[in-house]
Design an enzyme around this catalytic site. Sequence first.
Site, mmCIF file in Angstrom:
data_model
loop_
_atom_site.group_PDB
_atom_site.id
_atom_site.type_symbol
_atom_site.label_atom_id
_atom_site.label_comp_id
_atom_site.label_asym_id
_atom_site.label_seq_id
_atom_site.Cartn_x
_atom_site.Cartn_y
_atom_site.Cartn_z
ATOM 1 N N ASP A 38 0.810 -1.222 0.000
ATOM 2 C CA ASP A 38 0.000 0.000 0.000
ATOM 3 C C ASP A 38 0.847 1.279 0.000
ATOM 4 O O ASP A 38 0.461 2.294 0.581
ATOM 5 C CB ASP A 38 -0.951 0.023 1.217
ATOM 6 C CG ASP A 38 -1.802 -1.229 1.274
ATOM 7 O OD1 ASP A 38 -2.195 -1.712 0.200
ATOM 8 O OD2 ASP A 38 -2.060 -1.719 2.389
ATOM 9 N N LYS A 60 1.740 2.029 -5.241
ATOM 10 C CA LYS A 60 2.166 1.417 -6.516
ATOM 11 C C LYS A 60 1.174 1.762 -7.629
ATOM 12 O O LYS A 60 1.563 2.054 -8.762
ATOM 13 C CB LYS A 60 2.273 -0.115 -6.359
ATOM 14 C CG LYS A 60 3.335 -0.543 -5.357
ATOM 15 C CD LYS A 60 3.372 -2.043 -5.175
ATOM 16 C CE LYS A 60 2.181 -2.590 -4.417
ATOM 17 N NZ LYS A 60 2.082 -2.159 -3.013
ATOM 18 N N GLY A 97 -4.714 -4.177 -3.665
ATOM 19 C CA GLY A 97 -5.683 -3.104 -3.912
ATOM 20 C C GLY A 97 -4.891 -1.881 -4.317
ATOM 21 O O GLY A 97 -4.187 -1.293 -3.494
ATOM 22 N N HIS A 98 -4.921 -1.541 -5.594
ATOM 23 C CA HIS A 98 -4.102 -0.444 -6.114
ATOM 24 C C HIS A 98 -5.001 0.726 -6.485
ATOM 25 O O HIS A 98 -5.815 0.643 -7.398
ATOM 26 C CB HIS A 98 -3.285 -0.922 -7.329
ATOM 27 C CG HIS A 98 -2.254 -1.950 -6.967
ATOM 28 N ND1 HIS A 98 -1.390 -2.504 -7.877
ATOM 29 C CD2 HIS A 98 -1.933 -2.504 -5.766
ATOM 30 C CE1 HIS A 98 -0.585 -3.362 -7.249
ATOM 31 N NE2 HIS A 98 -0.914 -3.382 -5.975
ATOM 32 N N GLN A 122 1.604 -6.369 -3.552
ATOM 33 C CA GLN A 122 2.271 -6.453 -2.239
ATOM 34 C C GLN A 122 3.637 -5.755 -2.229
ATOM 35 O O GLN A 122 3.832 -4.822 -2.979
ATOM 36 C CB GLN A 122 2.401 -7.917 -1.765
ATOM 37 C CG GLN A 122 1.070 -8.597 -1.533
ATOM 38 C CD GLN A 122 0.400 -9.059 -2.798
ATOM 39 O OE1 GLN A 122 0.992 -9.765 -3.602
ATOM 40 N NE2 GLN A 122 -0.859 -8.697 -2.991
#
Length: 462
Positions: A27, A30, A54-55, A260
């Site tokens: 987080d 990215k 979750g981007h 990640q």
Amino acid sequence: MAGSKEAAARHWRKEQVTHLTGAQWGDEGKGKGVDEASQFVDVVVRTNGGANAGHTIENEYGEFKNHLMPCGFANPDVLNVIGSHVVVDPIQLISELDDAEDRLPSSPQLVISSQAPLVMPWHGIKDGLREKGKGDASIGTTKKGIGDAYSDLALRDGFLVGHLLDPKFPEKFLRKAEDQNRQIRLLDGEMLVSELEELTPKQLERIVYQAKRKSYLDPEAELVKYLEAADRLGPMIGNTTTRVKEAYDDGKIILGEAGQAALLDITYGTYPYVTSSHPGVAGFSLSTGLHKVDRVIGTTKAYMTRVGGGPMPTELEDEMGEYLREKGREYGATTKRPRRTGWFDAVATKYGVQTAGITELMLTKSDILDELPFINLCVGYEIDGQQFSTMPDFSLSGMENVKPIYKTMKGWQKNTTAVRNFSDFPEEAKDYFNKIAELIGVPINVLSVGPERDAIVYRNGQ
Ligand code: GDP
Ligand code: IMO
Ligand code: MG
């Protein structure tokens, strides 16, 4: 603005092959980095993990939270690739594809590796039950079945994306689903025959009644969804290794997008509180079959966050931690869980940089520190009276007794969200950034000062 576009192009097109990953516990921004880069690169390859990621992206089309869809998707000229080391939940991918097609002017160009492991409907159920069974010792997974999908691959007992197109898929799916239903019942604590023998007929009758009513997985219904997914995704499934190699040979600019981050790597992270894949440069190689990477950018927050269990030496469980969580909007993009927050940990981040092969940093969210009168920076660890400036062996202790050693820096107490040139940062901010780069041993070439696409500063030698 033209100047900053030029600086951006110079940065993202400087090398032919770049991998972008996280240097901490995920987080770090990215999604924002890849969305910005997508204006300048030709190919974006998602390299590892699955829908546990979750981007977040904020661009001219709104806010997106991509879990599987590569973040180059907003540029119709970019070829988006889901690589072979990614575990693909086809139902989730279709929902992101639908959302992208609704909100973007044109459909993303997407190809999916036929060799990528397929996340099956039973994987998430088993992940959730295993976590429940572990109680206090749970890892705090996202319950997306990531570990289960990679386990099946390692056992050579799983489905791959390409198998969606096998005429025998329905038959194989139903056979496996029946077997999985049995395993799920066992995981959920179904009683052993020896235990059942102790029960009265009335108790037995009740257990049989409850077991019959409990349904975990409806194989026929799930199969219908997977066959629909096969129809929709079929034309996008192929040999991505060849596509990436051709792009490389044509001189195209290629960017890896990790899920990640380094400290969650299954081999080098804080095991067992890790994910099941390789976010570093190894993941790029595994996903593309291309073993030529010119640089690895580590996105790195100006403080630390972590979701789920595991050690976090600089964690702040006080008002300052709460301040960082609220100001930084530190709530998981996938699970909405509050993220744990803490001061920047140079020891852990330096270790992440080393193990992921990171050659430079993109430092994000320094704007969250804008109001602070002082900032602590963890420069070493003390364990049982002994001091460490590099990561100690944590395989047995799990880093339980680490006491962070802090250097206290003066805060800048100025709003920096409008800064676009490095020279315009307050001196105290520059001192903080320079100290981080010095401790980590790689340069900070990009800084992000807000969630929006244009809140970005390129250093380009400044
Ligand atoms: P990822 O998983 O690495 O893509 O990061 P996430 O999207 O999970 O979390 C990063 C969060 O920080 C998102 O809500 C972003 O919109 C936001 N963000 C990214 N960069 C910045 C920044 O420089 N400043 C601020 N305030 N927010 C940022
Ligand atoms: P992005 O790509 C932060 C964490 C989970 C848990 C551990 C194992 O958005 O940075 P898993 O579901 O992978 O088996 O969970 O890893 N985790 C993440 N934490 N960001 C992520 O992805 C994460 N993906 C997994 O919280 O601690
Ligand atoms: Mg995230």
